[in-house]
Write a protein that holds these residues in place. Structure first.
Motif, mmCIF file in Angstrom:
data_model
loop_
_atom_site.group_PDB
_atom_site.id
_atom_site.type_symbol
_atom_site.label_atom_id
_atom_site.label_comp_id
_atom_site.label_asym_id
_atom_site.label_seq_id
_atom_site.Cartn_x
_atom_site.Cartn_y
_atom_site.Cartn_z
ATOM 1 N N ASP A 6 -9.291 -14.832 7.060
ATOM 2 C CA ASP A 6 -9.048 -13.826 6.022
ATOM 3 C C ASP A 6 -7.582 -13.424 6.144
ATOM 4 O O ASP A 6 -7.190 -12.727 7.081
ATOM 5 N N LEU A 7 -6.786 -13.880 5.182
ATOM 6 C CA LEU A 7 -5.326 -13.781 5.325
ATOM 7 C C LEU A 7 -4.704 -12.765 4.377
ATOM 8 O O LEU A 7 -3.532 -12.896 3.991
ATOM 9 N N HIS A 8 -5.479 -11.742 4.002
ATOM 10 C CA HIS A 8 -4.918 -10.685 3.140
ATOM 11 C C HIS A 8 -5.760 -9.418 3.331
ATOM 12 O O HIS A 8 -6.869 -9.331 2.796
ATOM 13 N N THR A 9 -5.243 -8.457 4.079
ATOM 14 C CA THR A 9 -5.985 -7.213 4.361
ATOM 15 C C THR A 9 -5.019 -6.026 4.469
ATOM 16 O O THR A 9 -3.836 -6.200 4.755
ATOM 17 N N HIS A 10 -5.571 -4.845 4.245
ATOM 18 C CA HIS A 10 -4.761 -3.614 4.310
ATOM 19 C C HIS A 10 -5.364 -2.585 5.252
ATOM 20 O O HIS A 10 -6.588 -2.407 5.300
ATOM 21 N N SER A 11 -4.487 -1.880 5.934
ATOM 22 C CA SER A 11 -4.889 -0.767 6.795
ATOM 23 C C SER A 11 -4.301 0.523 6.228
ATOM 24 O O SER A 11 -3.609 0.521 5.208
ATOM 25 N N ARG A 12 -4.556 1.593 6.924
ATOM 26 C CA ARG A 12 -4.044 2.906 6.563
ATOM 27 C C ARG A 12 -2.509 2.982 6.618
ATOM 28 O O ARG A 12 -1.911 3.928 6.135
ATOM 29 N N GLN A 13 -1.882 1.981 7.256
ATOM 30 C CA GLN A 13 -0.416 1.978 7.301
ATOM 31 C C GLN A 13 0.174 1.738 5.907
ATOM 32 O O GLN A 13 1.347 2.016 5.669
ATOM 33 N N SER A 14 -0.661 1.204 4.975
ATOM 34 C CA SER A 14 -0.234 1.231 3.567
ATOM 35 C C SER A 14 -1.346 1.918 2.784
ATOM 36 O O SER A 14 -1.594 3.112 3.024
ATOM 37 N N ASP A 15 -2.067 1.207 1.907
ATOM 38 C CA ASP A 15 -3.050 1.922 1.082
ATOM 39 C C ASP A 15 -4.502 1.613 1.415
ATOM 40 O O ASP A 15 -5.390 1.883 0.623
ATOM 41 N N GLY A 16 -4.751 1.052 2.601
ATOM 42 C CA GLY A 16 -6.128 0.905 3.066
ATOM 43 C C GLY A 16 -6.614 2.208 3.682
ATOM 44 O O GLY A 16 -5.842 3.163 3.821
ATOM 45 N N THR A 17 -7.886 2.250 4.070
ATOM 46 C CA THR A 17 -8.407 3.497 4.644
ATOM 47 C C THR A 17 -8.775 3.389 6.122
ATOM 48 O O THR A 17 -9.025 4.398 6.756
ATOM 49 N N LEU A 18 -8.825 2.176 6.688
ATOM 50 C CA LEU A 18 -9.112 2.045 8.120
ATOM 51 C C LEU A 18 -7.809 1.960 8.901
ATOM 52 O O LEU A 18 -6.799 1.475 8.387
ATOM 53 N N THR A 19 -7.835 2.409 10.146
ATOM 54 C CA THR A 19 -6.669 2.200 10.999
ATOM 55 C C THR A 19 -6.587 0.696 11.301
ATOM 56 O O THR A 19 -7.596 -0.024 11.185
ATOM 57 N N PRO A 20 -5.415 0.213 11.709
ATOM 58 C CA PRO A 20 -5.319 -1.216 12.051
ATOM 59 C C PRO A 20 -6.374 -1.624 13.077
ATOM 60 O O PRO A 20 -6.985 -2.693 12.962
#
Ligand code: AMP
Ligand code: MN
Ligand code: MN
Ligand code: MN
Length: 281
Positions: A6-20
């Motif tokens: 899975d080569l495309h994911t986001h964390s809270r460091q941008s606009d995701g909601t989980l911490t890395p």
């Protein structure tokens, strides 16, 4: 068994909601073996993700999703296997973060004119002191009852011709690819079907992307329909681009997208990971 990428994911460091760390843990739990963290315009989550990945036995690919303006439109380019300490890449991303900060204040002013108070402050609260995105405005507007869900907020407030819209002034393709390549990475056009380009325009984009040394197309994406995937597979073959696969996961609030839960790459494509070392951590 195939390795699960899975080569495309986001964390809270941008606009995701989980911490890395939460993101990597969840990815490992659902069976992802190789995951790229690709936050928008920042590498600030990579260290934490890497540490958790080591413990979880998951291979973490340092990545970033770079915002680009092409033909007066916003295009996203994912950089994979970038060196997160590369000064050219870091300086480039800083310029995008500076634009984000200015844009956020401007969106706040625009929304105030439209009768919505406190949007900038509310978005900052959702952004929790890291990079600020339109998604954080969307979370705030849902919170105060201005729309039912994120999709509805975007439609009503945050896209072209709506009260909170501010045009993107990101970097250009050449610079974005210059930064990614300076950092030793590979460049991949993210979710190509999302831009609603005609076949001709998409080929023009790919032509310029390849002239800048771009290598890949995200054929399998959480935001692609099956038809999109087959269309993009055809284009990747025709244009001789490597193929990538990524969910574009932003968090558990969106039940339609899960980490690693994606079709395999269609036949006859060369995966972007073909030449990656097999067992390197
Ligand atoms: P920004 O990079 O700050 O302009 O925000 C773009 C982000 O907003 C994308 O990466 C998506 O996560 C999110 N986004 C864009 N359009 C929509 C939409 N229609 N519904 C929900 N989220 C969206
Ligand atoms: Mn996003
Ligand atoms: Mn994107
Ligand atoms: Mn994304």
């Amino acid at each position: 068994m195939h390795t699960s990428y899975d080569l495309h994911t986001h964390s809270r460091q941008s606009d995701g909601t989980l911490t890395p760390s939460e993101l990597v843990t969840r990815a490992a739990d659902v069976g992802v073996e190789v995951m790229a963290l690709t936050d928008h315009d920042t590498l600030s989550g990579i260290d934490e993700a890497r540490q958790t990945a080591e413990r979880a036995g998951l291979r973490l690919i340092p990545g970033v999703e770079v915002s680009v303006t092409w033909n007066r439109q916003t295009i996203h380019v994912v950089g994979l296997n970038v060196d997160p300490a590369n000064p050219a890449l870091l300086a480039g991303l800083q310029s995008l973060q500076d634009f984000r900060q200015w844009r956020a204040e401007e969106i706040g002013r625009q929304l105030r004119k439209a009768g919505i108070e406190g949007a900038y402050e509310g978005a900052c609260r959702h952004a929790q002191g890291v990079l600020i995105s339109r998604t954080h405005f969307a979370h705030y507007l849902v919170e105060i009852g201005r729309a039912r869900d994120l999709r509805a907020v975007f439609k009503k407030f945050l896209v072209r011709n709506k009260p909170g819209h501010v045009s993107g002034r990101w970097t250009d393709l050449e610079q974005a690819l210059g930064w990614i390549h300076a950092a030793g990475g590979q460049a991949v056009i993210a979710h190509p079907a999302r831009y609603r380009l005609t076949g001709r325009k998409l080929r023009q984009l790919i032509g310029e992307f390849k002239e800048c040394g771009g290598e890949g197309l995200e054929v399998v994406s959480g935001s692609h329909s099956q038809q999109d995937m087959y269309n993009m597979a055809g284009i990747a073959r025709e244009c001789e681009l490597l193929a990538s696969r990524g969910s574009d996961y932003h968090g558990p609030e969106n039940p339609w997208i899960e980490l690693g839960r994606l079709p395999e790459l269609p036949q006859g494509l060369v995966p972007v990971w073909r030449d990656w070392p097999r067992h390197a951590a």
